[in-house]
Structure formats: structure tokens, C-alpha cells
Design a protein around this motif. Sequence first.
Motif, PDB file in Angstrom:
ATOM      1  N   LEU A  56       3.153 -10.035  31.180  1.00  0.00           N
ATOM      2  CA  LEU A  56       2.462 -10.228  29.913  1.00  0.00           C
ATOM      3  C   LEU A  56       2.749  -9.072  28.964  1.00  0.00           C
ATOM      4  CD1 LEU A  56       0.515 -12.129  28.445  1.00  0.00           C
ATOM      5  CD2 LEU A  56      -1.386 -10.877  29.468  1.00  0.00           C
ATOM      6  N   SER A  57       2.757  -7.868  29.500  1.00  0.00           N
ATOM      7  CA  SER A  57       3.060  -6.681  28.706  1.00  0.00           C
ATOM      8  C   SER A  57       4.465  -6.768  28.119  1.00  0.00           C
ATOM      9  CB  SER A  57       2.940  -5.433  29.580  1.00  0.00           C
ATOM     10  OG  SER A  57       3.363  -4.281  28.894  1.00  0.00           O
ATOM     11  N   SER A  58       5.419  -7.212  28.933  1.00  0.00           N
ATOM     12  CA  SER A  58       6.800  -7.356  28.471  1.00  0.00           C
ATOM     13  C   SER A  58       6.917  -8.439  27.413  1.00  0.00           C
ATOM     14  CB  SER A  58       7.700  -7.682  29.659  1.00  0.00           C
ATOM     15  OG  SER A  58       9.021  -7.910  29.241  1.00  0.00           O
ATOM     16  N   MET A  59       6.207  -9.542  27.617  1.00  0.00           N
ATOM     17  CA  MET A  59       6.257 -10.661  26.687  1.00  0.00           C
ATOM     18  C   MET A  59       5.708 -10.274  25.315  1.00  0.00           C
ATOM     19  SD  MET A  59       4.493 -14.403  27.200  1.00  0.00           S
ATOM     20  CE  MET A  59       5.403 -14.716  28.721  1.00  0.00           C
ATOM     21  N   LEU A  60       4.645  -9.461  25.318  1.00  0.00           N
ATOM     22  CA  LEU A  60       3.982  -9.055  24.074  1.00  0.00           C
ATOM     23  C   LEU A  60       4.543  -7.769  23.490  1.00  0.00           C
ATOM     24  CD1 LEU A  60       0.326  -9.777  25.201  1.00  0.00           C
ATOM     25  CD2 LEU A  60       1.575 -11.015  23.428  1.00  0.00           C
ATOM     26  N   ASP A  61       5.482  -7.134  24.228  1.00  0.00           N
ATOM     27  CA  ASP A  61       6.014  -5.826  23.823  1.00  0.00           C
ATOM     28  C   ASP A  61       4.857  -4.847  23.579  1.00  0.00           C
ATOM     29  OD1 ASP A  61       7.941  -3.950  23.255  1.00  0.00           O
ATOM     30  OD2 ASP A  61       8.111  -4.501  21.143  1.00  0.00           O
ATOM     31  N   MET A  62       3.979  -4.757  24.577  1.00  0.00           N
ATOM     32  CA  MET A  62       2.744  -3.975  24.471  1.00  0.00           C
ATOM     33  C   MET A  62       2.571  -3.182  25.776  1.00  0.00           C
ATOM     34  SD  MET A  62      -1.004  -5.681  23.827  1.00  0.00           S
ATOM     35  CE  MET A  62      -2.532  -4.759  23.863  1.00  0.00           C
ATOM     36  N   GLY A  63       2.043  -1.981  25.689  1.00  0.00           N
ATOM     37  CA  GLY A  63       1.856  -1.150  26.867  1.00  0.00           C
ATOM     38  C   GLY A  63       0.941  -1.792  27.895  1.00  0.00           C
ATOM     39  N   GLU A  64       1.227  -1.541  29.171  1.00  0.00           N
ATOM     40  CA  GLU A  64       0.430  -2.149  30.242  1.00  0.00           C
ATOM     41  C   GLU A  64      -1.037  -1.718  30.175  1.00  0.00           C
ATOM     42  OE1 GLU A  64       1.806  -2.583  34.300  1.00  0.00           O
ATOM     43  OE2 GLU A  64       3.844  -2.051  33.650  1.00  0.00           O
ATOM     44  N   ARG A  65      -1.269  -0.485  29.797  1.00  0.00           N
ATOM     45  CA  ARG A  65      -2.653  -0.006  29.708  1.00  0.00           C
ATOM     46  C   ARG A  65      -3.426  -0.800  28.650  1.00  0.00           C
ATOM     47  NH1 ARG A  65      -3.623   6.337  29.060  1.00  0.00           N
ATOM     48  NH2 ARG A  65      -2.638   6.200  31.133  1.00  0.00           N
ATOM     49  N   GLY A  66      -2.787  -1.035  27.495  1.00  0.00           N
ATOM     50  CA  GLY A  66      -3.439  -1.814  26.438  1.00  0.00           C
ATOM     51  C   GLY A  66      -3.690  -3.247  26.863  1.00  0.00           C
ATOM     52  N   VAL A  67      -2.704  -3.825  27.557  1.00  0.00           N
ATOM     53  CA  VAL A  67      -2.861  -5.197  28.044  1.00  0.00           C
ATOM     54  C   VAL A  67      -4.004  -5.270  29.047  1.00  0.00           C
ATOM     55  CG1 VAL A  67      -1.796  -6.999  29.459  1.00  0.00           C
ATOM     56  CG2 VAL A  67      -0.495  -5.936  27.618  1.00  0.00           C
ATOM     57  N   ARG A  68      -4.064  -4.286  29.967  1.00  0.00           N
ATOM     58  CA  ARG A  68      -5.119  -4.272  30.979  1.00  0.00           C
ATOM     59  C   ARG A  68      -6.510  -4.216  30.320  1.00  0.00           C
ATOM     60  NH1 ARG A  68      -3.376  -0.527  33.806  1.00  0.00           N
ATOM     61  NH2 ARG A  68      -2.569  -1.722  35.578  1.00  0.00           N
ATOM     62  N   ALA A  69      -6.650  -3.372  29.307  1.00  0.00           N
ATOM     63  CA  ALA A  69      -7.949  -3.227  28.641  1.00  0.00           C
ATOM     64  C   ALA A  69      -8.360  -4.543  27.974  1.00  0.00           C
ATOM     65  CB  ALA A  69      -7.878  -2.100  27.604  1.00  0.00           C
ATOM     66  N   GLN A  70      -7.410  -5.184  27.290  1.00  0.00           N
ATOM     67  CA  GLN A  70      -7.734  -6.434  26.600  1.00  0.00           C
ATOM     68  C   GLN A  70      -8.026  -7.563  27.581  1.00  0.00           C
ATOM     69  OE1 GLN A  70      -8.307  -6.948  23.442  1.00  0.00           O
ATOM     70  NE2 GLN A  70      -7.754  -4.900  22.759  1.00  0.00           N
ATOM     71  N   VAL A  71      -7.222  -7.644  28.626  1.00  0.00           N
ATOM     72  CA  VAL A  71      -7.411  -8.703  29.622  1.00  0.00           C
ATOM     73  C   VAL A  71      -8.738  -8.520  30.353  1.00  0.00           C
ATOM     74  CG1 VAL A  71      -6.551  -9.589  31.815  1.00  0.00           C
ATOM     75  CG2 VAL A  71      -4.970  -9.254  29.922  1.00  0.00           C
ATOM     76  N   ASP A  72      -9.098  -7.288  30.667  1.00  0.00           N
ATOM     77  CA  ASP A  72     -10.388  -7.023  31.318  1.00  0.00           C
ATOM     78  C   ASP A  72     -11.536  -7.462  30.417  1.00  0.00           C
ATOM     79  OD1 ASP A  72      -9.176  -6.027  33.558  1.00  0.00           O
ATOM     80  OD2 ASP A  72      -9.461  -3.906  33.053  1.00  0.00           O
ATOM     81  N   TRP A  73     -11.386  -7.225  29.116  1.00  0.00           N
ATOM     82  CA  TRP A  73     -12.428  -7.653  28.172  1.00  0.00           C
ATOM     83  C   TRP A  73     -12.533  -9.178  28.170  1.00  0.00           C
ATOM     84  CZ3 TRP A  73     -13.444 -10.805  24.167  1.00  0.00           C
ATOM     85  CH2 TRP A  73     -14.596 -10.556  23.424  1.00  0.00           C
ATOM     86  N   LEU A  74     -11.394  -9.856  28.143  1.00  0.00           N
ATOM     87  CA  LEU A  74     -11.391 -11.321  28.139  1.00  0.00           C
ATOM     88  C   LEU A  74     -11.998 -11.880  29.425  1.00  0.00           C
ATOM     89  CD1 LEU A  74      -7.835 -12.027  26.642  1.00  0.00           C
ATOM     90  CD2 LEU A  74     -10.036 -12.321  25.484  1.00  0.00           C
ATOM     91  N   LYS A  75     -11.762 -11.188  30.547  1.00  0.00           N
ATOM     92  CA  LYS A  75     -12.346 -11.621  31.817  1.00  0.00           C
ATOM     93  C   LYS A  75     -13.864 -11.470  31.792  1.00  0.00           C
ATOM     94  CE  LYS A  75     -12.109 -10.904  36.831  1.00  0.00           C
ATOM     95  NZ  LYS A  75     -13.545 -10.706  37.037  1.00  0.00           N
ATOM     96  N   THR A  76     -14.343 -10.351  31.268  1.00  0.00           N
ATOM     97  CA  THR A  76     -15.785 -10.116  31.171  1.00  0.00           C
ATOM     98  C   THR A  76     -16.442 -11.174  30.291  1.00  0.00           C
ATOM     99  OG1 THR A  76     -15.451  -7.740  31.429  1.00  0.00           O
ATOM    100  CG2 THR A  76     -17.548  -8.447  30.484  1.00  0.00           C
ATOM    101  N   ALA A  77     -15.706 -11.608  29.254  1.00  0.00           N
ATOM    102  CA  ALA A  77     -16.224 -12.636  28.343  1.00  0.00           C
ATOM    103  C   ALA A  77     -16.116 -14.041  28.934  1.00  0.00           C
ATOM    104  CB  ALA A  77     -15.475 -12.582  27.017  1.00  0.00           C
ATOM    105  N   GLY A  78     -15.491 -14.163  30.104  1.00  0.00           N
ATOM    106  CA  GLY A  78     -15.375 -15.467  30.759  1.00  0.00           C
ATOM    107  C   GLY A  78     -14.257 -16.333  30.221  1.00  0.00           C
ATOM    108  N   LEU A  79     -13.294 -15.707  29.510  1.00  0.00           N
ATOM    109  CA  LEU A  79     -12.230 -16.484  28.872  1.00  0.00           C
ATOM    110  C   LEU A  79     -10.962 -16.554  29.720  1.00  0.00           C
ATOM    111  CD1 LEU A  79     -12.648 -15.189  25.202  1.00  0.00           C
ATOM    112  CD2 LEU A  79     -13.732 -17.154  26.305  1.00  0.00           C
TER     113      LEU A  79
END
Length: 343
Positions: A40-63
Motif C-alpha cells: 500500500l505504501s508503494s502504491m501510494l508513494d507514501m512512507g510506511e509509518r504514515g500509512v500505518r498511522a492512517q490505516v490504524d485510524w481507519l481500523k479504529t473507526a471500523g472502516l
Amino acid sequence: MEKFIQLQRKLAPELIQIIEARYNLLRHIKHAQPIGRRALSSMLDMGERGVRAQVDWLKTAGLVEFSQLGISVTDEGQTMLADLAEYIRILHNLVGLEAELAQRLNLTQVVIIPGDSEADSAVRRELGRATASVLSQHLGDNMVVAVSGGSTMAKVAEAVNFSVPTTIVVPARGGLGEVVEYQANTIAAVMANKLGGRYRLLHIPDGVNEETLEAILDGDTNLRAVADMIKKANILVHGIGEASEMAERRGMAAATIADIEQRGAVGEALGQYCALPGKIVYVTSSIGLRLDDLAGIDTVIAVAGGSAKAKAILAVAGTGEQSVLVTDEAAAKAIQLLITNNI
């Protein structure tokens, strides 16, 4: 909704940026699920740490949800994506732009997907999904659907998720000799299988001279029957290409390509090369549909995206035989600019 967005722009513009970023992340997960963080990080050209933070937020939100296979969008996330899609369309004023382009291009309908399909694979998939959705609105029982080839059209076939078993799908033209997955025959077969219908194939390449074509048709009753079926299609779904690129893909001689360019051709559809504002300047021979056949077809759906194809789309739409255009935001805004500048 529009008033709410205006308030957001004034009071919390940073919130809009967050919403767009999370919408984009959810959209990519949906089209690639299940997917790992690294991919996902490679696909978005985004750092893994940033992806992890956003994905964790989406998981907490139930998305989204995690599994051993990767990250997937939950049912609640799917619903949220649909709601956010409408929010993004209004945010980017795509509803107004759709109406403007439909009027200026004399089309029944224009559908614009947020983003740029040249830069974002998720947008390319959304183009396919949106085109399949338009097809579902027009497809009835016992209809013949003709389809062209190309990578975008392959995405359309993949996105079909409804069934109309009485449908027959046929290729709109002969093949270009490109990768099998992008040939019109393959796309017709994939779409027919998704619909639960039948397909007929056209085993002859584009570019065969008229004399040879007639001789082949005279000697092959099955091929003649397919050719006649194509001409009587109820719906056509086709892509639009840049003239020079399509000429090269057809393996045309350099002198022929130079001639096509000199005639002002900027767009290609169904083997016909168009100059602005919609003049057909060069035609390749083939069994199948041509732009001047489209007046007899009930619904003609064109799909193409990316700002580089703006002139191509404008030239093909200018022939006056299209019904629906499915495109992306980048192409739509480039087309709007071309029209405004009278190009």
C-alpha cells in the motif's frame, strides 16, 4: 452539502485535506484488497509509518480490518466510500462540470471520476466501475453489446458485477495484435462471462485491405454472420486513444503516421482518426463498426481518462455520434480549458 463544504473551506480547510487523503487510502485498499502495508505504501508513494498511522485510524473507526492476508475494507467502510465519493464530487464541483460538458459536447450524459487515471491506478479502476454502472443502466434483455479493445476497456469488463444472461457480446473491430488481455475478442469474452451471456468472436486483424476483407467474408459465412451482428449492436462501449499512439500500436509505417499527424488527427476511435473539432481525416479498413455507423446504435458509451487525452476525447466527441462519456477529473478540466480557449 454544498453549503456545508463552503463552511469547511472557511473554518477548517485542513479537515478537507484529511478527508480527501483518507478517502484516497480507502479507495486504494478497496481495489487491491487484501493488501499489506508495504504494498500500500508503494502504491501510494507514501512512507510506511504514515500509512500505518492512517490505516490504524481507519481500523479504529471500523472502516478497515486486518487479517493474515492483509488489509480489507469493512462493510461500513464500503458504505462510507460511497458517501465520500459524492462528497468529493461536490467538493471538486464535478456535478456542475458534468452538466457543462454534456451541454457543450452535445452528449446525453457525462460521468466524471475524481482524480487522474494517468497517475493513479485506483482512478483507472474507478473509470471501469463507472462505465460498467452506466452499461447496467442501459442494458436490457436480448441485446447485443459491442466492445472495443484497450487497457481501459479491460477494466470495464472486469468491473461488470451484474447478470443479463440474454446478452450477446461482440468485438466492435478486429484485433491490433497487442497483448491478449487488451484485445477486443478477450474483452468481449470476459464481459459475456460476467453477464452470464454469450459472445461471438472476430478472428481477423485490423488493417486488412478492403478487397481481402470482402474475399474473406464471401468465403466464411460464420464471419459474415458476426460482422452483421456487430453492425446491429444495441450498445457500443469503446475507448478513445491519442492518434499518434494508436497509429504506432497498429504498426503503421512512419510515413503514414506523419501523414495522419499532418492532417491534424489528435484522437482515434474504432480505427478512425479525428482532428478537432470532430473531423474524420483517416480511416483504417476492418470488419466492424466505424464512427459513421454509430447513428444506428441506441447507446454509445465512450470511456477515456487523463489530461493527455483531452484533445483526443474532444475530437472524437465532436463527430457527434457519442451518447455518454465516462472520464476522469484531469481530462474533464483539460477539455473544459480547451473549449474555453476555442481550441
